[in-house]
Write an enzyme that holds these catalytic residues in place. Structure first.
Site, PDB file in Angstrom:
ATOM      1  N   HIS A  80      22.076  45.876   9.186  1.00 50.36           N
ATOM      2  CA  HIS A  80      23.358  46.061   9.894  1.00 50.36           C
ATOM      3  C   HIS A  80      23.509  47.534  10.257  1.00 50.36           C
ATOM      4  O   HIS A  80      23.127  48.411   9.499  1.00 50.36           O
ATOM      5  CB  HIS A  80      24.536  45.629   8.998  1.00 50.36           C
TER       6      HIS A  80
ATOM      7  N   ASP B  49      25.359  36.756   9.180  1.00 48.29           N
ATOM      8  CA  ASP B  49      24.658  35.627   9.815  1.00 48.29           C
ATOM      9  C   ASP B  49      23.661  34.939   8.900  1.00 48.29           C
ATOM     10  O   ASP B  49      23.152  33.868   9.233  1.00 48.29           O
ATOM     11  CB  ASP B  49      23.933  36.124  11.076  1.00 48.29           C
TER      12      ASP B  49
HETATM   13  C1  SDX Z   1      26.164  41.088  13.759  1.00 45.46           C
HETATM   14  O1  SDX Z   1      28.076  45.509  14.613  1.00 45.46           O
HETATM   15  C2  SDX Z   1      28.597  44.535  14.025  1.00 45.46           C
HETATM   16  O2  SDX Z   1      29.569  44.670  13.303  1.00 45.46           O
HETATM   17  C3  SDX Z   1      27.967  43.189  14.291  1.00 45.46           C
HETATM   18  C4  SDX Z   1      28.455  42.049  13.427  1.00 45.46           C
HETATM   19  C5  SDX Z   1      29.869  41.648  13.780  1.00 45.46           C
HETATM   20  O3  SDX Z   1      30.548  41.066  12.920  1.00 45.46           O
HETATM   21  O4  SDX Z   1      30.251  41.806  14.979  1.00 45.46           O
HETATM   22  O5  SDX Z   1      28.420  42.407  12.059  1.00 45.46           O
HETATM   23  C6  SDX Z   1      27.612  40.790  13.645  1.00 45.46           C
HETATM   24  O6  SDX Z   1      25.690  41.297  14.841  1.00 45.46           O
HETATM   25  C7  SDX Z   1      25.340  41.181  12.508  1.00 45.46           C
HETATM   26  C8  SDX Z   1      23.850  41.576  12.776  1.00 45.46           C
HETATM   27  C9  SDX Z   1      23.103  40.323  13.216  1.00 45.46           C
HETATM   28  N1  SDX Z   1      21.753  40.657  13.697  1.00 45.46           N
HETATM   29  C10 SDX Z   1      20.663  40.350  12.971  1.00 45.46           C
HETATM   30  O7  SDX Z   1      20.700  39.831  11.866  1.00 45.46           O
HETATM   31  C11 SDX Z   1      19.340  40.678  13.666  1.00 45.46           C
HETATM   32  C12 SDX Z   1      18.372  41.322  12.671  1.00 45.46           C
HETATM   33  N2  SDX Z   1      18.857  42.651  12.337  1.00 45.46           N
HETATM   34  C13 SDX Z   1      18.352  43.769  13.089  1.00 45.46           C
HETATM   35  O8  SDX Z   1      17.885  43.514  14.372  1.00 45.46           O
HETATM   36  C14 SDX Z   1      19.100  45.071  12.877  1.00 45.46           C
HETATM   37  O9  SDX Z   1      19.229  45.237  11.515  1.00 45.46           O
HETATM   38  C15 SDX Z   1      20.447  45.252  13.539  1.00 45.46           C
HETATM   39  C16 SDX Z   1      20.392  44.962  14.996  1.00 45.46           C
HETATM   40  C17 SDX Z   1      21.466  44.373  12.897  1.00 45.46           C
HETATM   41  C18 SDX Z   1      20.869  46.706  13.321  1.00 45.46           C
HETATM   42  O10 SDX Z   1      19.955  47.469  14.007  1.00 45.46           O
HETATM   43  P1  SDX Z   1      20.017  49.074  14.002  1.00 45.46           P
HETATM   44  O11 SDX Z   1      21.235  49.575  13.308  1.00 45.46           O
HETATM   45  O12 SDX Z   1      19.779  49.521  15.403  1.00 45.46           O
HETATM   46  O13 SDX Z   1      18.828  49.445  13.038  1.00 45.46           O
HETATM   47  P2  SDX Z   1      17.408  49.801  13.563  1.00 45.46           P
HETATM   48  O14 SDX Z   1      16.951  48.767  14.525  1.00 45.46           O
HETATM   49  O15 SDX Z   1      17.414  51.228  14.001  1.00 45.46           O
HETATM   50  O16 SDX Z   1      16.525  49.641  12.218  1.00 45.46           O
HETATM   51  C19 SDX Z   1      16.403  50.724  11.298  1.00 45.46           C
HETATM   52  C20 SDX Z   1      15.094  50.440  10.558  1.00 45.46           C
HETATM   53  C21 SDX Z   1      13.916  50.237  11.517  1.00 45.46           C
HETATM   54  O17 SDX Z   1      12.727  50.566  10.806  1.00 45.46           O
HETATM   55  P3  SDX Z   1      12.120  52.103  10.989  1.00 45.46           P
HETATM   56  O18 SDX Z   1      12.040  52.361  12.472  1.00 45.46           O
HETATM   57  O19 SDX Z   1      13.118  52.990  10.275  1.00 45.46           O
HETATM   58  O20 SDX Z   1      10.768  52.029  10.309  1.00 45.46           O
HETATM   59  O21 SDX Z   1      15.217  49.201   9.833  1.00 45.46           O
HETATM   60  C22 SDX Z   1      14.299  48.255  10.356  1.00 45.46           C
HETATM   61  C23 SDX Z   1      13.893  48.748  11.734  1.00 45.46           C
HETATM   62  O22 SDX Z   1      12.606  48.263  12.089  1.00 45.46           O
HETATM   63  N3  SDX Z   1      15.017  46.966  10.436  1.00 45.46           N
HETATM   64  C24 SDX Z   1      14.492  45.791  10.140  1.00 45.46           C
HETATM   65  C25 SDX Z   1      15.538  44.860  10.288  1.00 45.46           C
HETATM   66  N4  SDX Z   1      16.649  45.483  10.681  1.00 45.46           N
HETATM   67  C26 SDX Z   1      16.324  46.798  10.777  1.00 45.46           C
HETATM   68  N5  SDX Z   1      13.229  45.421   9.755  1.00 45.46           N
HETATM   69  C27 SDX Z   1      13.037  44.104   9.525  1.00 45.46           C
HETATM   70  N6  SDX Z   1      14.013  43.141   9.623  1.00 45.46           N
HETATM   71  C28 SDX Z   1      15.272  43.482  10.016  1.00 45.46           C
HETATM   72  N7  SDX Z   1      16.208  42.541  10.147  1.00 45.46           N
END
Ligand code: SDX
Length: 439
Positions: free
Chosen positions: A314, A371
């Site tokens: 998140h 989720d």
């Molecule tokens: C919602 O914003 C809100 O409040 C949204 C929400 C709401 O109520 O409206 O809470 C609802 O959208 C919840 C999130 C649902 N999405 C998912 O579950 C999709 C999977 N999660 C990711 O795609 C990700 O964690 C996000 C999109 C939720 C957040 O992405 P960020 O903040 O842009 O984080 P990032 O992509 O920069 O990741 C940081 C690091 C990266 O690794 P490094 O580059 O540091 O090596 O964490 C890793 C990412 O690769 N990472 C993950 C991961 N999420 C982040 N690696 C594996 N699996 C994951 N799910």
């Protein structure tokens, strides 16, 4: 605390005011930066940028705190109805008995959609995604209420203006159920089931979804309660992608239906509200393929793989999403009450246990989010996977309405217009086609 930040730029020093919120959140106010320095700030994805001041929802990502208008979601999920929670978000106070009764009467009065809208459903292909139908139908809905196109929500607006806003808010919050249920019936080829005025919000939705002609759906209390909690936990979440979209559209002066329809479109993405559908598809894929949990975790960590653990991570929560905690408990209770043994739940719990022990997830503060368990609850209720994000949208509408109102009620209301850093071609002149190098 020092009330200003100092910026030294090209040998000049600038004082920038520091702001502090009611929960001690701090910000550097850069509203005058470009006029004074010619510079803008750059923050790809707005991870460090406050777009507005808001009184609707407070999140502390480090402590896993979420409050609607100051009330912890734990209290609301335990004790409130969804109608009560929607009133709180839109009007900033928990309703009195009389206020709640009048609000519920409005939701009942507006639960039908105009009969002419049934023709829109005939126009959609059977396989249409319910999110496409939802965004289209919410916008189309506005065609039947021209008097609600130009709301005036300014604090000093007239009684008639205030009444128009309440009507528009109640219509959207109520009708989203009917539109969602009708799009489901379209999808499964069943006759549409009309709402029953005597049923409360959540039970009425379940009735429209699962009753068939001459056979009413028997909504078990545990199912109604699980869905009530689901909707309350999705009702708002401050400046997330879709809510920021609603505020962006509201800032242009567009009408409430258009802004909410835009919010539905933004929510659809698999990184946002589409994640609940993606979580179930991921768990089903693991079950079908027989992939091991360590194998899935390794794939999620592999930079060469686009696979991510859906339902994990998140932007704001660097701790366990408080909603996921409640939904995990609700999931267990519902499956026990229905005597259901969903193999996907077992996989989800194994995945969570493995990830929470894995250094990659721990050092990146990746925890289950809202989720991760919600899809299993919706599956247990019998809601099809492609309707999951519609359910998220149904819960989120009161929050969107509250943010729409807050955007346009702002005495300093101005259109949102972020700046950019241009990285494209520098000046070049038009060349007639027969003189071009690639002619
Ligand atoms: C919602 O914003 C809100 O409040 C949204 C929400 C709401 O109520 O409206 O809470 C609802 O959208 C919840 C999130 C649902 N999405 C998912 O579950 C999709 C999977 N999660 C990711 O795609 C990700 O964690 C996000 C999109 C939720 C957040 O992405 P960020 O903040 O842009 O984080 P990032 O992509 O920069 O990741 C940081 C690091 C990266 O690794 P490094 O580059 O540091 O090596 O964490 C890793 C990412 O690769 N990472 C993950 C991961 N999420 C982040 N690696 C594996 N699996 C994951 N799910």
């Amino acid at each position: 605390m020092d009330r200003s930040a100092k910026l030294i730029l090209e040998g000049k020093e600038y004082d920038l005011p520091v702001m502090e919120g009611t929960e001690n959140e701090k910000a550097i106010d850069i509203s005058t930066l470009r006029a004074r320095t010619g510079y803008v700030t750059y923050d790809d994805g707005f991870g460090n940028t406050g777009s507005c001041q808001s009184e609707v929802t407070y999140i502390d990502g480090e402590k896993g705190i979420l409050r609607y208008r100051g009330y912890p979601i734990e209290d609301l999920a335990e004790h409130a109805t969804f109608a009560e929670t929607s009133y709180l978000l839109v009007f900033n106070e928990l309703p009195s008995k009389q206020q709640l009764s009048r609000w519920s009467d409005r939701l009942t009065a507006y639960e039908m959609i105009h009969q002419d809208m049934r023709h829109h459903f005939e126009g959609f292909p059977t396989e249409s995604h319910p999110m496409a139908m939802l965004s289209a139908m919410i916008n189309a809905n506005s065609c039947y209420y021209p008097h609600l196109m130009n709301l005036n929500v300014a604090p000093d607006s007239s009684k008639a203006n205030k009444e128009d806003f309440i009507e528009a808010a109640a219509r959207i919050i109520s009708k989203v159920r009917t539109i969602a249920a009708f799009s489901y019936k379209k999808h499964v080829g069943h006759p549409r089931i009309y709402p029953k005025p005597e049923l409360e919000y959540t039970s009425n939705f379940l009735h429209m979804m699962f009753s068939i002609p001459y056979q009413d759906y028997d909504a078990k209390p545990e199912v109604v309660n699980a869905l009530r909690q689901f909707l309350i936990l999705h009702a708002d979440h401050e400046q997330n992608c879709s809510t920021s979209t609603v505020r962006m559209v509201a800032s242009s002066g567009a009408n409430l239906f258009a802004a909410v329809s835009a919010g539905v479109c933004a929510l659809w993405g698999h990184l946002h509200g589409g994640a609940n559908q993606a979580v179930i598809e991921m768990l089903e894929q693991i079950l079908a393929s027989g992939e091991t949990i360590p194998g899935v975790i390794a794939k999620a960590k592999d930079k060469n793989s686009s696979f991510r653990l859906m339902g994990f991570g998140h932007r704001v929560y660097k701790n366990y999403d408080p909603r996921a905690k409640i939904l995990k408990k609700s999931c267990d209770e519902l499956l026990n009450a229905l005597d259901l043994d969903d193999p996907l739940l077992a996989i989800a719990k194994e995945l969570e246990e493995a990830a929470l022990k894995d250094e990659y997830f721990v050092e990146r503060n990746l925890y289950p989010n809202v989720d991760f368990y919600s899809g299993i609850i919706l599956r247990a209720i019998g809601i099809p996977t492609n309707m999951f994000t519609v359910m998220f949208a149904m819960g989120r509408i009161p929050g969107w309405v509250a943010h729409y109102k807050e955007t346009q009620a702002n005495p300093k209301w101005r259109i949102y217009r972020p700046r950019q850093i241009y990285q494209g071609q520098v000046l070049r002149r038009y060349v007639p086609i027969d003189q071009r190098e690639n002619a």
